[in-house]
Design an enzyme around this catalytic site. Structure first.
Site, PDB file in Angstrom:
ATOM      1  N   MET A   1     -14.413  33.378 -72.477  1.00 45.77           N
ATOM      2  CA  MET A   1     -14.661  34.770 -72.828  1.00 45.77           C
ATOM      3  C   MET A   1     -13.397  35.361 -73.426  1.00 45.77           C
ATOM      4  O   MET A   1     -12.411  35.524 -72.727  1.00 45.77           O
ATOM      5  CB  MET A   1     -15.056  35.574 -71.603  1.00 45.77           C
ATOM      6  CG  MET A   1     -16.332  35.099 -70.946  1.00 45.77           C
ATOM      7  SD  MET A   1     -16.676  36.022 -69.453  1.00 45.77           S
ATOM      8  CE  MET A   1     -15.307  35.494 -68.432  1.00 45.77           C
ATOM      9  N   CYS A   2     -13.420  35.618 -74.697  1.00 41.63           N
ATOM     10  CA  CYS A   2     -12.376  36.347 -75.416  1.00 41.63           C
ATOM     11  C   CYS A   2     -11.190  35.470 -75.814  1.00 41.63           C
ATOM     12  O   CYS A   2     -10.715  34.646 -75.040  1.00 41.63           O
ATOM     13  CB  CYS A   2     -11.869  37.547 -74.635  1.00 41.63           C
ATOM     14  SG  CYS A   2     -13.132  38.723 -74.143  1.00 41.63           S
TER      15      CYS A   2
END
Length: 332
Positions: A1-2
């Protein structure tokens, strides 16, 4: 995530790209805050989450940011060229609350820094003026770490692990992902560079093997590899296109396998690029074919000016959307 990627090694612009990966819409809104906004760091939406000694302040600088759930800031930069990005970090653990220190709910962490500091050095100097307080939004604890960069190309990563704050401060720290903590990410980068040397490559390229999965460890190594290969751009347009290419390479496509355990994997919701030299903010929603951008210098940032906002989830938006912003009642 990210994933966050900083490009600070060419003459045309200092650029920072990021992906936002999340299991649902974070309801992103592009928002321009003027100077002189009074804030209460103990508020989350309309609720008080830090009742004892909340941090309060008045914004010194105007900013152009992306908000999350209407309750805080997750990405953006200010008029002086300081940028900040929140990325998820599962192992985040804050120190126990000390009511003797002004408390700042964590969703307003980077907004406080953007409101108050012109450079990475100034932002780091503010870290001892408050204590972060954990909050939940939509059932998710805001366990985050933060990347900072400024128009000079300086860079810092701030984490809280086992109740202790860790700061990695060096313009060489250009790539990060949500997991694992940055000490481990740096060791992974050293391992990648060692593998390249063993294969006879002093620089990235050639037959160096690259991981191809969407977990954060693999994304970190791909982002570092391709960032190092970026050619010198001829102008700002090429520079923005190049950093977007790397962020897209590090994105998580729809339908990608979700992980479990330590590293859950979520699709990329959107991508941004902060051009800290030309003060432009680029935004690309994963569900839209259009890239949009806004220029902070085209907004009235004087004290008393209205907050301006734009919902980017519109298929008709494309190109420079600075004139599409409208007055907003966003109060945090």
């Amino acid at each position: 995530m990210c994933t966050r990627i900083l490009w600070n090694t060419h003459d045309h612009a200092v650029l920072a790209g990021r992906t936002m990966d999340w299991p649902e819409s974070t309801e992103p809104v592009l928002t321009v805050f003027p100077r002189g906004v009074r804030r209460d760091g103990g508020k989350l939406g309309g609720s008080t989450v830090v009742a004892d000694n909340p941090l309060t302040w008045t914004s010194r600088f105007g900013s152009l940011v992306t908000t999350v759930y209407g309750a805080g800031t997750v990405d953006g930069f200010n008029e002086r060229g300081l940028a900040a990005h929140m990325l998820y970090l599962d192992v985040t653990e804050l120190a126990p609350r000390d009511p003797g220190r002004p408390g700042l709910q964590i969703a307003l962490w980077i907004q406080y820094l953007l409101d108050s500091a012109a450079t990475v050095e100034e932002a780091l100097g503010l870290l001892d003026t408050f204590q972060l307080v954990m909050v939940e939004m939509r059932g998710f604890a805001a366990t985050v770490h933060v990347a900072l960069e400024d128009a000079s190309g300086d860079s810092a990563i701030i984490e809280h692990v086992a109740g202790e704050r860790k700061v990695h401060h060096d313009r060489a720290y250009t790539v990060m992902t949500n997991e694992p903590d940055y000490d481990v990410q740096l060791r992974l980068l050293e391992q990648q560079e060692r593998t390249a040397r063993e294969l006879g490559h002093d620089e990235p390229g050639g037959d160096v093997p690259l991981p191809g999965n969407v977990n954060p460890v693999d994304r970190f190594q791909r982002a570092a590899y391709f960032s190092a290969l970026l050619p010198k751009p001829a102008d700002e347009r090429q520079a923005v296109a190049a950093i977007l290419a790397v962020t897209r390479n590090a994105s998580v496509p729809f339908g990608a396998p979700y992980g479990s355990g330590d590293f859950a994997i979520y699709n990329t919701e959107y991508r941004t690029v902060c051009d800290l030299t030309n003060r432009r903010y680029f935004f690309e929603l994963a569900t839209s074919p259009n890239l949009v951008w806004a220029e902070i210098d085209r907004f009235d940032l004087s004290p008393g000016a209205p907050v301006m906002a734009l919902d980017p989830d519109r298929i008709d938006l494309t190109g420079d959307v600075s004139e599409q912003f409208a007055q907003s009642s966003t109060a945090f």
